[in-house]
Design a protein around this motif. Sequence first.
Motif, mmCIF file in Angstrom:
data_model
loop_
_atom_site.group_PDB
_atom_site.id
_atom_site.type_symbol
_atom_site.label_atom_id
_atom_site.label_comp_id
_atom_site.label_asym_id
_atom_site.label_seq_id
_atom_site.Cartn_x
_atom_site.Cartn_y
_atom_site.Cartn_z
ATOM 1 N N LEU A 123 0.830 -1.201 0.000
ATOM 2 C CA LEU A 123 0.000 0.000 0.000
ATOM 3 C C LEU A 123 0.868 1.256 0.000
ATOM 4 O O LEU A 123 0.574 2.223 -0.708
ATOM 5 N N GLY A 124 1.937 1.236 0.794
ATOM 6 C CA GLY A 124 2.827 2.384 0.830
ATOM 7 C C GLY A 124 3.485 2.638 -0.515
ATOM 8 O O GLY A 124 3.586 3.785 -0.969
ATOM 9 N N ALA A 125 3.923 1.587 -1.176
ATOM 10 C CA ALA A 125 4.550 1.738 -2.489
ATOM 11 C C ALA A 125 3.543 2.239 -3.515
ATOM 12 O O ALA A 125 3.843 3.149 -4.301
ATOM 13 N N LEU A 126 2.353 1.675 -3.520
ATOM 14 C CA LEU A 126 1.344 2.082 -4.492
ATOM 15 C C LEU A 126 0.864 3.511 -4.260
ATOM 16 O O LEU A 126 0.318 4.134 -5.173
ATOM 17 N N HIS A 127 1.082 4.030 -3.072
ATOM 18 C CA HIS A 127 0.747 5.428 -2.813
ATOM 19 C C HIS A 127 1.598 6.349 -3.690
ATOM 20 O O HIS A 127 1.212 7.466 -3.992
ATOM 21 N N GLU A 128 2.761 5.853 -4.107
ATOM 22 C CA GLU A 128 3.661 6.626 -4.967
ATOM 23 C C GLU A 128 3.170 6.686 -6.414
ATOM 24 O O GLU A 128 3.644 7.513 -7.182
ATOM 25 N N GLY A 129 2.266 5.779 -6.802
ATOM 26 C CA GLY A 129 1.752 5.784 -8.172
ATOM 27 C C GLY A 129 1.397 4.392 -8.652
ATOM 28 O O GLY A 129 1.367 3.436 -7.892
ATOM 29 N N THR A 130 1.146 4.293 -9.939
ATOM 30 C CA THR A 130 0.784 3.033 -10.581
ATOM 31 C C THR A 130 2.055 2.236 -10.885
ATOM 32 O O THR A 130 3.049 2.793 -11.332
ATOM 33 N N PHE A 131 2.001 0.934 -10.634
ATOM 34 C CA PHE A 131 3.145 0.063 -10.867
ATOM 35 C C PHE A 131 2.721 -1.179 -11.639
ATOM 36 O O PHE A 131 1.616 -1.693 -11.437
ATOM 37 N N ARG A 132 3.612 -1.683 -12.458
ATOM 38 C CA ARG A 132 3.481 -3.021 -13.003
ATOM 39 C C ARG A 132 4.009 -3.974 -11.943
ATOM 40 O O ARG A 132 4.718 -3.577 -11.014
ATOM 41 N N PHE A 133 3.671 -5.267 -12.086
ATOM 42 C CA PHE A 133 4.014 -6.247 -11.056
ATOM 43 C C PHE A 133 5.508 -6.238 -10.728
ATOM 44 O O PHE A 133 5.894 -6.136 -9.563
ATOM 45 N N ASN A 134 6.359 -6.374 -11.737
ATOM 46 C CA ASN A 134 7.800 -6.462 -11.470
ATOM 47 C C ASN A 134 8.383 -5.152 -10.953
ATOM 48 O O ASN A 134 9.331 -5.163 -10.169
ATOM 49 N N GLU A 135 7.814 -4.032 -11.349
ATOM 50 C CA GLU A 135 8.247 -2.743 -10.794
ATOM 51 C C GLU A 135 7.942 -2.698 -9.298
ATOM 52 O O GLU A 135 8.763 -2.253 -8.497
ATOM 53 N N LEU A 136 6.758 -3.172 -8.955
ATOM 54 C CA LEU A 136 6.339 -3.185 -7.560
ATOM 55 C C LEU A 136 7.208 -4.149 -6.754
ATOM 56 O O LEU A 136 7.629 -3.837 -5.636
ATOM 57 N N ARG A 137 7.514 -5.279 -7.346
ATOM 58 C CA ARG A 137 8.369 -6.262 -6.665
ATOM 59 C C ARG A 137 9.759 -5.688 -6.407
ATOM 60 O O ARG A 137 10.347 -5.915 -5.348
ATOM 61 N N MET A 169 4.393 -14.166 -2.757
ATOM 62 C CA MET A 169 3.820 -13.368 -1.663
ATOM 63 C C MET A 169 3.228 -12.068 -2.182
ATOM 64 O O MET A 169 2.159 -11.647 -1.741
ATOM 65 N N LEU A 170 3.895 -11.435 -3.141
ATOM 66 C CA LEU A 170 3.352 -10.202 -3.703
ATOM 67 C C LEU A 170 2.051 -10.483 -4.433
ATOM 68 O O LEU A 170 1.086 -9.730 -4.304
ATOM 69 N N SER A 171 1.999 -11.563 -5.166
ATOM 70 C CA SER A 171 0.775 -11.933 -5.881
ATOM 71 C C SER A 171 -0.378 -12.156 -4.903
ATOM 72 O O SER A 171 -1.491 -11.647 -5.099
#
Length: 138
Positions: free
Chosen positions: A45-59, A69-71
């Motif tokens: 949630l904290g990371a997504l607060h920074e913006g939109t991410f693709r899965f591997n970017e978020l990982r 676990m991310l999935s």
Amino acid sequence: METSAQEESTGVCPDGGLAFDVFSRRCPSRDTLEDVTGRWGSLTLGALHEGTFRFNELRRRIDGVSEKMLSQTLQALERDGLVRRDAQPTNPPRVDYELTPLGRQVAERLLTLIRFVQARMPEVLAARETYDEVRGGR
């Protein structure tokens, strides 16, 4: 799932059962609290607060999280209505993740706690050191 104004103001479960009480083992709010405050949920949630991410970017942003676990975390947060998954029909497929309005509100509150904890780490580390000296360490 939508709730009526009465349900929101009274905290009554939509099925007419228990009032929402996270301390009750049968309350569905407990599952959501776990999804939000678990290590990977709060970091996601904290990371997504920074913006939109693709899965591997978020990982990559959430250092140490496994793909599995991310999935699982994203699925739980999407189920709770906190994350939106946008799958675009391209080749290869493109999937973006972003916060919903509710997810943004939750993330803002989590980030306040995260920033507070980070700012107080010198005190935490000193307390750990004192504890370890008295108790013999971890």
